[in-house]
Design a protein around this motif. Structure first.
Motif, PDB file in Angstrom:
ATOM      1  N   ARG A  66       0.830  -1.206   0.000  1.00  0.00           N
ATOM      2  CA  ARG A  66       0.000   0.000   0.000  1.00  0.00           C
ATOM      3  C   ARG A  66       0.862   1.253   0.000  1.00  0.00           C
ATOM      4  N   LEU A  67       1.938   1.233   0.793  1.00  0.00           N
ATOM      5  CA  LEU A  67       2.844   2.377   0.828  1.00  0.00           C
ATOM      6  C   LEU A  67       3.466   2.604  -0.549  1.00  0.00           C
ATOM      7  N   GLU A  68       3.933   1.526  -1.167  1.00  0.00           N
ATOM      8  CA  GLU A  68       4.541   1.652  -2.491  1.00  0.00           C
ATOM      9  C   GLU A  68       3.551   2.263  -3.481  1.00  0.00           C
ATOM     10  N   GLU A  69       2.308   1.809  -3.438  1.00  0.00           N
ATOM     11  CA  GLU A  69       1.303   2.326  -4.364  1.00  0.00           C
ATOM     12  C   GLU A  69       1.043   3.807  -4.111  1.00  0.00           C
ATOM     13  N   ALA A  82       5.746  13.202   3.479  1.00  0.00           N
ATOM     14  CA  ALA A  82       4.698  13.041   4.488  1.00  0.00           C
ATOM     15  C   ALA A  82       4.313  11.568   4.631  1.00  0.00           C
ATOM     16  N   LEU A  83       4.214  10.858   3.512  1.00  0.00           N
ATOM     17  CA  LEU A  83       3.908   9.428   3.559  1.00  0.00           C
ATOM     18  C   LEU A  83       5.021   8.653   4.257  1.00  0.00           C
ATOM     19  N   LEU A  84       6.269   9.018   3.968  1.00  0.00           N
ATOM     20  CA  LEU A  84       7.401   8.328   4.580  1.00  0.00           C
ATOM     21  C   LEU A  84       7.474   8.609   6.080  1.00  0.00           C
ATOM     22  N   VAL A  85       7.183   9.853   6.477  1.00  0.00           N
ATOM     23  CA  VAL A  85       7.162  10.190   7.904  1.00  0.00           C
ATOM     24  C   VAL A  85       6.146   9.316   8.636  1.00  0.00           C
ATOM     25  N   GLU A  86       4.970   9.177   8.041  1.00  0.00           N
ATOM     26  CA  GLU A  86       3.928   8.355   8.662  1.00  0.00           C
ATOM     27  C   GLU A  86       4.372   6.899   8.772  1.00  0.00           C
ATOM     28  N   GLN A  87       5.023   6.389   7.722  1.00  0.00           N
ATOM     29  CA  GLN A  87       5.481   5.007   7.740  1.00  0.00           C
ATOM     30  C   GLN A  87       6.604   4.794   8.753  1.00  0.00           C
ATOM     31  N   ILE A  88       7.536   5.756   8.825  1.00  0.00           N
ATOM     32  CA  ILE A  88       8.639   5.649   9.785  1.00  0.00           C
ATOM     33  C   ILE A  88       8.093   5.624  11.205  1.00  0.00           C
ATOM     34  N   GLU A  89       7.095   6.473  11.475  1.00  0.00           N
ATOM     35  CA  GLU A  89       6.476   6.502  12.806  1.00  0.00           C
ATOM     36  C   GLU A  89       5.914   5.122  13.158  1.00  0.00           C
ATOM     37  N   LYS A  90       5.209   4.520  12.220  1.00  0.00           N
ATOM     38  CA  LYS A  90       4.639   3.185  12.455  1.00  0.00           C
ATOM     39  C   LYS A  90       5.732   2.152  12.721  1.00  0.00           C
TER      40      LYS A  90
END
Length: 388
Positions: A66-69, A82-90
């Motif tokens: 989903r992240l890749e898409e 912003a997407l990467l920040v959210e993923q790093i937090e997770k």
């Protein structure tokens, strides 16, 4: 994803967003986690805002797929960050909550995208994060530190594989304090004893957490273990000094310290980039690798991309690109002398008397500039269409 009108969420002033709100073109109006602070912002969100709801097919995708898409669909560096920040937090939070579902493949995806954004345009990649550097969020600072580590590793001519390891290290050095990070940064006065112990042990604990998910990259682990060691022997946890500290940990230590200084703490405001570099060069000369500090100063210049400045004519501008002359960045005016934002940034030449830089301003004093982030670099970049 399908777009759903934000007006149906029943938003109010003071609400913290549980989803990012975008306009019809996908441009972010307000990030997930941000608080609605004014009536004007609320009206804009209700009038122009949408949120992205997953379709049934997307819900069946893995988090990584989903992240890749999403990253491929997003067109701007700001949106991708912003997407990467959210993923790093997770990812960071999942590492300290056993059993962890996080794997090296999850982190590898983030590191690969960081590398992609850096290669496409260093100035934009650094500049966007510079403009957003007032945030305390650990994931945002981790991303910023990774960018600076990458900049230094490239300048040092280190092999691509080593660069990747150091970026991964910069992202994960503080994983052991992820749930206490804001409290530690904003704690007034001296830390409590249990906080001091947590800080002292966090490099070792971070290594243990990374080993738990199967990380066996020696360069990465070494940089995490030694990122608080100092050249003069005053660091921790082992009190290493001088040649005992390899170049990788020195790079990550410098990137970590510089990006921490760019953010406020309970006992001081955030440093301006030029002041942080000066402090590292003068005050940190005994603690950090002096030659690497000089490399960082040379790479970022006097006015790093993303620096907010006041011009002689009263305008406020943003430095968007470095040039061969460290004192003459490519400049865009974003605000007129009365304080009104321009609809689009305007080119300015620092050689002209009216456009000379007279003062560097704290970015958080002019947060409304963030609405122009995409336009600041738009004319210069290849990142105008989705793709990786």
């Amino acid at each position: 994803m399908e777009l759903v009108a934000a007006s149906g969420l029943g938003l109010k002033i003071g609400d913290r967003l549980e989803v990012a709100i975008v306009d019809r073109s996908g441009q972010v109006l307000l990030q997930k986690g941000k608080v609605i602070g004014t009536e004007a912002v609320l009206d804009r969100l209700n009038e122009r805002g949408f949120f992205q709801r997953q379709t049934v097919e997307e819900e069946e995708l893995s988090d990584l797929d989903r992240l890749e898409e999403q990253l491929h669909r997003e067109s701007s560096t700001e949106g991708r960050l912003a997407l990467l920040v959210e993923q790093i937090e997770k990812l960071l939070r999942s590492l300290v909550r056993p059993p962890s579902g996080t794997t090296w493949a999850d982190l590898e995806s983030v590191v690969r995208w960081l590398d992609e954004l850096f290669v496409r345009d260093q100035d934009q990649f650094i500049g966007v994060q510079q403009l957003l550097a007032h945030s305390h969020t650990l994931s945002e600072r981790a991303l910023h530190a990774a960018a600076v580590a990458k900049l230094l590793a490239v300048a040092e001519g280190l092999p691509r594989e080593t660069q990747t390891s150091l970026v991964a290290a910069a992202l994960t050095v503080d994983v052991a304090v992820v749930e206490d990070h804001d409290g530690l940064a904003l704690h007034p006065g001296d830390l409590l004893d249990h906080h001091k112990q947590m800080v002292a042990e966090h490099p070792v604990r971070a290594v243990e957490l990374l080993k738990h998910i199967g990380v066996d990259d020696a360069v990465w682990m070494q940089a995490v273990a030694m990122h608080h060691e100092r050249i003069d022997g005053s660091g921790y946890p082992r009190g290493l000094a001088g040649a005992q500290i390899p170049v990788g940990p020195r790079i990550v230590a410098l990137a970590d310290a510089f990006t921490a200084m760019m953010r406020p703490r309970a006992d001081r405001p955030a440093y301006l980039a030029k002041d942080a570099l000066r402090e590292l060069f003068v005050g940190g000369a005994a603690k950090f690798d002096a030659r690497l500090v000089q490399v960082l100063v040379k790479q970022l210049g006097v006015y790093p991309p993303g620096t907010v400045v006041k011009l002689a004519n009263g305008e406020v501008g943003v430095c968007v690109r470095r040039t061969n002359d460290a004192r003459k960045p490519v400049l865009r005016a974003v605000m007129d002398p009365s304080g009104q934002l321009y609809a689009t940034p305007k080119r300015r030449n620092v050689d002209e008397t009216a456009s000379k830089i007279v003062e560097v301003l704290p970015a958080d004093r002019h947060r409304n500039i963030r609405s122009l982030i995409v336009q600041l670099w738009k004319k210069d970049l290849e990142l105008t269409e989705g793709g990786g």
